[in-house]
Scaffold this motif. Structure first.
Motif, PDB file in Angstrom:
ATOM      1  N   ARG A 387       0.833  -1.199   0.000  1.00  0.00           N
ATOM      2  CA  ARG A 387       0.000   0.000   0.000  1.00  0.00           C
ATOM      3  C   ARG A 387       0.873   1.256   0.000  1.00  0.00           C
ATOM      4  NH1 ARG A 387      -4.590  -0.596   4.136  1.00  0.00           N
ATOM      5  NH2 ARG A 387      -4.858  -2.490   2.916  1.00  0.00           N
ATOM      6  N   THR A 388       1.898   1.254   0.856  1.00  0.00           N
ATOM      7  CA  THR A 388       2.819   2.387   0.891  1.00  0.00           C
ATOM      8  C   THR A 388       3.452   2.581  -0.482  1.00  0.00           C
ATOM      9  OG1 THR A 388       3.377   1.410   2.992  1.00  0.00           O
ATOM     10  CG2 THR A 388       4.581   3.401   2.378  1.00  0.00           C
ATOM     11  N   ARG A 389       3.879   1.461  -1.059  1.00  0.00           N
ATOM     12  CA  ARG A 389       4.521   1.543  -2.370  1.00  0.00           C
ATOM     13  C   ARG A 389       3.587   2.164  -3.393  1.00  0.00           C
ATOM     14  NH1 ARG A 389       6.129  -3.832  -4.607  1.00  0.00           N
ATOM     15  NH2 ARG A 389       6.634  -2.498  -6.352  1.00  0.00           N
ATOM     16  N   LEU A 390       2.329   1.742  -3.318  1.00  0.00           N
ATOM     17  CA  LEU A 390       1.343   2.228  -4.280  1.00  0.00           C
ATOM     18  C   LEU A 390       1.177   3.739  -4.147  1.00  0.00           C
ATOM     19  CD1 LEU A 390      -0.231   0.498  -6.256  1.00  0.00           C
ATOM     20  CD2 LEU A 390      -2.237   0.792  -4.795  1.00  0.00           C
ATOM     21  N   VAL A 391       1.098   4.178  -2.894  1.00  0.00           N
ATOM     22  CA  VAL A 391       0.919   5.613  -2.653  1.00  0.00           C
ATOM     23  C   VAL A 391       2.146   6.385  -3.133  1.00  0.00           C
ATOM     24  CG1 VAL A 391       0.642   7.375  -0.877  1.00  0.00           C
ATOM     25  CG2 VAL A 391      -0.667   5.257  -0.747  1.00  0.00           C
ATOM     26  N   ILE A 392       3.338   5.910  -2.720  1.00  0.00           N
ATOM     27  CA  ILE A 392       4.567   6.595  -3.144  1.00  0.00           C
ATOM     28  C   ILE A 392       4.627   6.631  -4.672  1.00  0.00           C
ATOM     29  CG2 ILE A 392       7.092   6.448  -3.209  1.00  0.00           C
ATOM     30  CD1 ILE A 392       7.035   5.237  -0.443  1.00  0.00           C
ATOM     31  N   GLY A 393       4.341   5.458  -5.277  1.00  0.00           N
ATOM     32  CA  GLY A 393       4.414   5.356  -6.732  1.00  0.00           C
ATOM     33  C   GLY A 393       3.447   6.311  -7.411  1.00  0.00           C
ATOM     34  N   ALA A 394       2.199   6.331  -6.943  1.00  0.00           N
ATOM     35  CA  ALA A 394       1.184   7.162  -7.588  1.00  0.00           C
ATOM     36  C   ALA A 394       1.543   8.642  -7.467  1.00  0.00           C
ATOM     37  CB  ALA A 394      -0.184   6.902  -6.963  1.00  0.00           C
ATOM     38  N   ILE A 395       2.023   9.038  -6.278  1.00  0.00           N
ATOM     39  CA  ILE A 395       2.391  10.449  -6.102  1.00  0.00           C
ATOM     40  C   ILE A 395       3.569  10.804  -7.005  1.00  0.00           C
ATOM     41  CG2 ILE A 395       3.297  12.137  -4.460  1.00  0.00           C
ATOM     42  CD1 ILE A 395       1.637  10.768  -2.308  1.00  0.00           C
ATOM     43  N   ALA A 396       4.581   9.935  -6.988  1.00  0.00           N
ATOM     44  CA  ALA A 396       5.764  10.202  -7.819  1.00  0.00           C
ATOM     45  C   ALA A 396       5.366  10.297  -9.288  1.00  0.00           C
ATOM     46  CB  ALA A 396       6.798   9.099  -7.618  1.00  0.00           C
ATOM     47  N   LEU A 397       4.479   9.394  -9.678  1.00  0.00           N
ATOM     48  CA  LEU A 397       4.038   9.346 -11.064  1.00  0.00           C
ATOM     49  C   LEU A 397       3.330  10.641 -11.448  1.00  0.00           C
ATOM     50  CD1 LEU A 397       4.346   7.019 -12.958  1.00  0.00           C
ATOM     51  CD2 LEU A 397       2.000   6.388 -12.529  1.00  0.00           C
ATOM     52  N   MET A 398       2.456  11.081 -10.566  1.00  0.00           N
ATOM     53  CA  MET A 398       1.697  12.295 -10.868  1.00  0.00           C
ATOM     54  C   MET A 398       2.613  13.505 -10.945  1.00  0.00           C
ATOM     55  SD  MET A 398      -2.121  12.628  -9.398  1.00  0.00           S
ATOM     56  CE  MET A 398      -2.040  11.673  -7.963  1.00  0.00           C
ATOM     57  N   LEU A 399       3.525  13.601  -9.977  1.00  0.00           N
ATOM     58  CA  LEU A 399       4.452  14.731  -9.992  1.00  0.00           C
ATOM     59  C   LEU A 399       5.296  14.693 -11.264  1.00  0.00           C
ATOM     60  CD1 LEU A 399       5.693  14.926  -6.291  1.00  0.00           C
ATOM     61  CD2 LEU A 399       4.161  16.484  -7.500  1.00  0.00           C
ATOM     62  N   GLY A 400       5.768  13.491 -11.577  1.00  0.00           N
ATOM     63  CA  GLY A 400       6.617  13.342 -12.762  1.00  0.00           C
ATOM     64  C   GLY A 400       5.877  13.725 -14.024  1.00  0.00           C
ATOM     65  N   LEU A 401       4.654  13.226 -14.154  1.00  0.00           N
ATOM     66  CA  LEU A 401       3.867  13.506 -15.354  1.00  0.00           C
ATOM     67  C   LEU A 401       3.566  14.999 -15.443  1.00  0.00           C
ATOM     68  CD1 LEU A 401       1.377  10.527 -15.405  1.00  0.00           C
ATOM     69  CD2 LEU A 401       3.252  10.959 -16.974  1.00  0.00           C
ATOM     70  N   ARG A 402       3.273  15.586 -14.281  1.00  0.00           N
ATOM     71  CA  ARG A 402       2.968  17.019 -14.254  1.00  0.00           C
ATOM     72  C   ARG A 402       4.186  17.800 -14.749  1.00  0.00           C
ATOM     73  NH1 ARG A 402       3.176  21.388 -14.636  1.00  0.00           N
ATOM     74  NH2 ARG A 402       2.336  23.178 -13.548  1.00  0.00           N
ATOM     75  N   LEU A 403       5.342  17.397 -14.244  1.00  0.00           N
ATOM     76  CA  LEU A 403       6.591  18.077 -14.581  1.00  0.00           C
ATOM     77  C   LEU A 403       6.857  17.952 -16.073  1.00  0.00           C
ATOM     78  CD1 LEU A 403       8.818  19.326 -12.702  1.00  0.00           C
ATOM     79  CD2 LEU A 403      10.122  17.259 -13.152  1.00  0.00           C
ATOM     80  N   PHE A 404       6.583  16.748 -16.566  1.00  0.00           N
ATOM     81  CA  PHE A 404       6.968  16.414 -17.919  1.00  0.00           C
ATOM     82  C   PHE A 404       5.954  16.926 -18.926  1.00  0.00           C
ATOM     83  CE2 PHE A 404       8.321  13.127 -21.038  1.00  0.00           C
ATOM     84  CZ  PHE A 404       9.604  13.598 -21.114  1.00  0.00           C
ATOM     85  N   ALA A 405       4.682  16.732 -18.611  1.00  0.00           N
ATOM     86  CA  ALA A 405       3.651  17.102 -19.582  1.00  0.00           C
ATOM     87  C   ALA A 405       3.163  18.525 -19.345  1.00  0.00           C
ATOM     88  CB  ALA A 405       2.483  16.133 -19.483  1.00  0.00           C
ATOM     89  N   GLY A 406       3.527  19.062 -18.190  1.00  0.00           N
ATOM     90  CA  GLY A 406       3.161  20.441 -17.914  1.00  0.00           C
ATOM     91  C   GLY A 406       1.680  20.651 -17.666  1.00  0.00           C
TER      92      GLY A 406
END
Lengths: 818, 220
Positions: A387-406
């Motif tokens: 569960r922790t992994r999922l949360v960390i992963g989802a947050i990282a993913l969203m931040l990354g996508l936001r950064l990348f796709a703007g």
């Protein structure tokens, strides 16, 4: 510890456990590196090239002299500058005279691009880096023929005399607006002496800028522009190119985001399996006295090393790929392709390390808590921190996508979309289980065994179907979008797009020109009558009173107006009705103009033309596709509104090189006809389409590679369990054939379920993205049906291959190993 | 060497607590060899894990040369294991991704021994595997794997060696050879040996046996 960690890394590497993770990170980085490097360089190359069409990077245009402070600021920012003054004046050659459009340019003009000239009208052309020097005059072929002036003659412009040194063929920033008058170019230093600019003269001043700090200058100047001033850069100058570029960029970004997403899925799955396989080793190491912290340090350093190595390999692969593509395209570029900036490299390394940090490390961090008691008894498991992994992963993913796709919208909708798939799969599994409960599944049949297996290991089945569906979805979205984008581009610039516009064709020339064209096999568009009129009233009030400075500036010129009963191609009526039966005259106006001038249906506009004053009511508002290279008009009137004798005609032809030479004969015969060549701009747009299409293909290959990795990672995930189950079943007398068939059925069912879910979701998602992000039209995609057999086939093949040892290895060995 | 006082282990499974160890008391002297015997589920393995500091009891004390193991945190217990403890397991527990010599070297490397390669080679030769240094566990027979595990355990010269059914996965003849090797090395290195076993003959070879039934010592 670092020595030990390197030693262990080397040993781990041999065992193959690390390879899948390394491959997944490498692919993610390669996708990002290739795409960012490619778009970085493509962008610079295209902008550099497009700016040649502007003769600068940025232009401030005004109806009054440009403020001195702009010049000061530009000098402060070390920008290159040039000035241009446009006005109309009579040019005399003895008794011959003609009203001409004159551009006076400073010595540094053009900042980008070159001036194309000839020695005689329609003769061979050469390119000059500069415009006319003081005392010199360039005249175009029409003026040369009209006033019978040749290179070497001295002509009068106002109070001064200038010597004709070249025939002007094309300047880089030649406007495509149709000008009736012939053109000439002189030096700004001669303008005062000519004394042609008087108070009240219609003059346009342009300040041209180029240089590294143009962006900064633009930011500075944009908010302080006065009402009568406008800013032109590549986006405003050439919206077709700007829009194509924008779309291409968005597509590449989206594609690489999805590619990274795929790789991240592969990385996560591989990391989970890696951690699972390491559990026993960690327990043993703990019995040997390793503390939880040392375990974490050991694996963290390993993971970082893997991340770094994978990033470097990924960057190398990405660089090679984009270089190959650019080499293939190099011949298309006239200018040098700029070297990439450091940004793509930094981004790629950051991505690789982030993948390791956010998607692998949390998985191996859980190893810290493995109980050493596991060596004595298997019941001491590894408490998973999914569960922790999922949360960390989802947050990282969203931040990354936001950064990348703007865009937060895109980041969140992607993550939510993937989450929905997982939930959907869970729901379907629940449903299937509920139905299956009603039937007895016979373990003696491969179907019963396969289905029972899937339902028994629901958690694993859920992960596999979800992951395959996500991967399929991503690939499907990319393939569909790519198809519709490229199709859209090609439609925008079909092969028969006219590249030569002939206008100013007098009514009596229409027939001979038409005959000349058909004799020589020219392909042409319709013939449009064209009148030039000035808008002087809106709703009966003079525009001096009814419009703001800026609005007036927009229409303070002669407009080319056509009249026809047929709605031209690439025009869509947005409001009102196309040429309804009404009393009096009516016009149809382009929507942008309607917006700029604050007009609405039913408003009237007054036109002054050749001493006539005419009034017409707006009965329709049209959307015009300016991307299409065809004759387009802001205002279309009903036939009969303008006196026929005031009209000239406009037509366009698609000519090849040989026909271009024939064109010169025609122009020499009818010197009053004007010509605009748009070959260059068409070629440029085509190049963009080609380049971007190949970039898209490149990204596609990488996306497929990521998808295959996901497939492998996911199949691998269950291999151990399958081998063990298989061995147990075999000890109980199940034969190889039954086992293999049931496994194949399992994979087929997993593949089918993922494909069906992916098909449904992707159709919806693509529709959303097409309409929202790319401003394209929605259409259904029956070709998606191919996904079903394709994904089933792939999953079955990969599964079959990964579990091939189930029936080969003796059950005793498998059980012994476990 | 090791002193156990009122050692208890209770698991809370549902409504009724499950008592696995019910207040054990005994001592193990330095250099002694002790067998822990008893039927399945009697708590032998749990006891071994507690003695080695792999798990903590719910009550009681375990004193290692005056240090209370129960009061230590996981890192301190790990350090104790690193310094003084060796293990031999029924399932061998070799790392499959490493060769025989690498498995032995790992134990030495974790202790920070510089000549890990030489020492590993020498002890593997001592257990009769000098010719199979670079083989992976899957390429070795059960007996050979257990020899590697024994070499690994003795390589770091532990004060106490814990063995959990060391011959449990082996046929009788191989089991006997492995037991011989274990006792020989124990003798050579003056190690304290604590062994969990079902095998009465193996238990007899130890100096003493602690018999456990249902979490209680029935005789020592």
């Amino acid at each position: 510890m670092s020595n030990l960690s390197l030693t262990l890394l080397r040993r781990d590497w041999r065992s193959g456990d690390l390879r899948l993770m390394l491959a997944a990170i490498t692919t993610a980085v390669a996708v990002v590196a290739a795409v960012t490097l490619f778009s970085d360089r493509l962008q610079s190359a295209l902008i550099a090239k497009s700016n040649q069409f502007l003769a600068a990077e940025l232009v401030v245009s005004s109806s009054r002299p440009i403020n001195q402070e702009y010049q000061d600021k530009a000098s402060e920012l070390a920008l290159e500058q040039a000035n241009k003054i446009e006005f109309s004046s009579m040019i005399f050659n003895g008794d011959n005279m003609r009203l001409s459009s004159i551009q006076a340019v400073s010595d540094s003009y053009p900042l980008l691009g070159q001036v194309e000239v000839a020695k005689q009208p329609y003769g061979a052309t050469t390119k000059l880096p500069k415009g006319p020097a003081k005392g010199e005059l360039f005249i175009d072929a029409r003026l040369s023929l009209a006033i019978n002036a040749q290179v070497g003659d001295t002509l009068e412009v106002g109070d001064t005399q200038l010597k004709v040194t070249h025939i002007l063929v094309r300047e880089p920033d030649q406007k495509s607006a149709f000008n009736v008058s012939p053109r000439a170019m002189m030096n700004t230093a001669d303008v005062d002496a000519a004394g042609v600019i008087l108070p009240g003269s219609r003059v346009r001043y342009r300040a041209l800028y180029a240089g590294d700090n143009t962006g900064e200058f633009k930011q500075w100047v944009e908010p302080i522009l006065e009402d009568h001033q406008g800013l032109v850069d590549i986006d405003t100058q050439s919206p077709a190119i700007g829009r194509s570029l924008g779309r291409a960029e968005r597509f590449l970004l989206l594609a690489s985001c999805l590619g990274v997403l795929l790789s991240v899925i592969a990385i996560s799955v591989a990391a989970r399996r890696y951690a699972e396989r390491k559990t026993d080793s960690v327990a043993v190491m703990k019995t040997m006295g390793m503390s939880g912290q040392s375990i974490v340090n050991l694996w963290a350093s390993q993971v970082l090393i893997v991340g770094l190595v994978a990033s470097l390999i990924g960057i190398a692969i990405g660089s090679v790929l984009q270089t190959v593509v650019f080499e293939m395209l190099a011949t298309l570029f006239v200018i040098d392709i700029p070297a990439p900036t450091w940004v793509p490299f930094a981004l790629s390394i950051a991505l690789g390390l982030s993948c390791a940090l956010f998607f692998i490390l949390p998985a191996v961090y859980g190893l810290k808590n493995v109980s050493p008691m596991r060596v004595l008894s298997r019941q001491f498991g590894n408490e998973r921190n999914d569960r922790t992994r999922l949360v960390i992963g989802a947050i990282a993913l969203m931040l990354g996508l936001r950064l990348f796709a703007g865009s937060w919208q895109m980041a969140i909708s992607l993550v939510v979309g993937l989450g929905l798939i997982a939930v959907g799969v869970a729901a379907i599994l629940w449903l299937v289980r509920a139905i299956a409960h009603r039937f007895t599944l016979h373990a003696s049949s491969p179907w019963g065994l396969g289905l029972a297996n899937l339902l028994r290991n629901r958690a694993t089945t859920w992960v596999q179907v979800s992951v395959f569906a996500m991967a399929t979805l991503i690939v499907a979205v990319i393939v569909l979008l790519r198809g519709s984008l490229i199709e859209e581009w090609r439609n925008q610039m079909p092969v028969d797009t006219p590249n030569h516009f002939l206008y100013n064709i007098a009514p009596d020339m229409v027939k001979p020109v038409g005959e000349f064209a058909s004799d020589n096999g020219w392909q042409g568009t319709e013939l449009y009558p064209m009148v030039r009129a000035r808008i002087n009233e809106i709703n009966g009030i003079n525009i001096a009173e009814s419009l703001t400075d800026r609005q007036r500036d927009r229409i303070d010129r002669e407009f080319n107006i056509t009249y026809t009963n047929d709605l031209p191609k690439a025009n869509v009526v947005q409001a009102g009705e196309w040429m309804p039966v009404v009393e009096g005259h009516q016009i149809s106006v382009e929507d942008g103009m309607v917006e700029d001038l604050g007009l609405k249906l039913g408003d009237t506009m007054g036109f002054s033309i050749g001493g006539y004053q005419l009034e017409a009511t707006i009965t329709s508002i049209r959307e015009v596709d300016w991307n299409q290279m065809r004759p387009n008009f802001f205002i279309i009137a009903n036939p009969g509104m303008f006196p026929e004798e005031l009209a000239t005609y406009l037509t366009a032809y698609k000519l090849d090189e040989a026909q271009g030479a024939q064109l010169n004969q025609l122009l020499l015969k009818y010197p009053t006809i004007s010509l605009i060549e748009v070959e260059a701009i068409i070629r440029q747009i085509r190049e963009i389409i080609d380049q971007v299409s190949s970039a898209v293909e490149l990204v596609m290959i990488l996306i497929f590679a990521s998808a295959v990795l996901v497939l492998l990672a996911c199949v691998e995930l269950t291999v151990d369990q399958r081998l063990k189950d298989g061995a147990i079943l075999r000890t109980m007398g199940a034969n190889k054939g039954l086992l293999r068939r049931s496994q194949l059925i399992e994979f087929a069912l997993i593949g089918a379920a993922s494909a069906i879910i992916a098909m449904a979701v992707s159709e919806g998602l693509v529709a959303y993205i097409q309409v929202q992000m790319f401003e394209l039209k929605w259409r259904a995609h029956p070709e998606l049906l191919i996904t079903l057999p394709l994904v089933m086939g792939l999953v079955m093949t990969a599964g079959w291959w990964a579990t091939r040892s189930v029936s080969r290895v003796a059950p005793m060995r498998v059980l012994h190993r476990h | 060497m090791i002193e156990v006082a009122n050692l208890q282990q209770t698991l809370n499974t549902g409504s009724t607590p499950l008592h696995i160890l019910k207040g054990l008391n005994f001592k193990i002297a330095e250099g002694e060899s002790v067998a822990i015997v008893g039927p399945s589920g009697s708590g032998k393995t749990t006891l071994l894990g507690m003695l080695a500091g792999l798990d903590v009891p719910s009550g009681g004390e375990i004193n290692w040369q005056g240090q209370n193991l129960v009061a230590m945190n996981e890192d301190e217990r790990a350090q104790l294991r690193a310094d003084q403890v060796g293990f031999v397991f029924q399932q061998f527990q070799l790392l499959g991704s490493m060769t025989a010599i690498e498995n032995v070297m790992l134990a030495l490397e974790l202790k920070g021994v510089k000549q890990a390669t030489d020492e590993a080679k020498s002890i593997l030769t001592r257990v009769g595997l000098g010719h199979r240094l670079d083989h992976y566990p899957r390429q070795l027979s059960g007996g050979e794997q257990q020899r590697v595990a024994i070499a690994r355990a003795f390589a770091s010269k532990p004060k106490v060696l814990f063995a959990d059914e060391p011959t449990g996965n082996l046929d009788t003849a191989t089991g006997r050879q492995i037991a011989d090797l274990l006792f020989e090395l124990n003798e050579e290195q003056h190690t304290t040996l604590v062994m969990v076993t079902h095998d009465e003959r193996l238990a007899e070879r130890c100096g003493r046996a602690i018999r456990i039934e249902a979490g209680e010592i029935v005789n020592t």
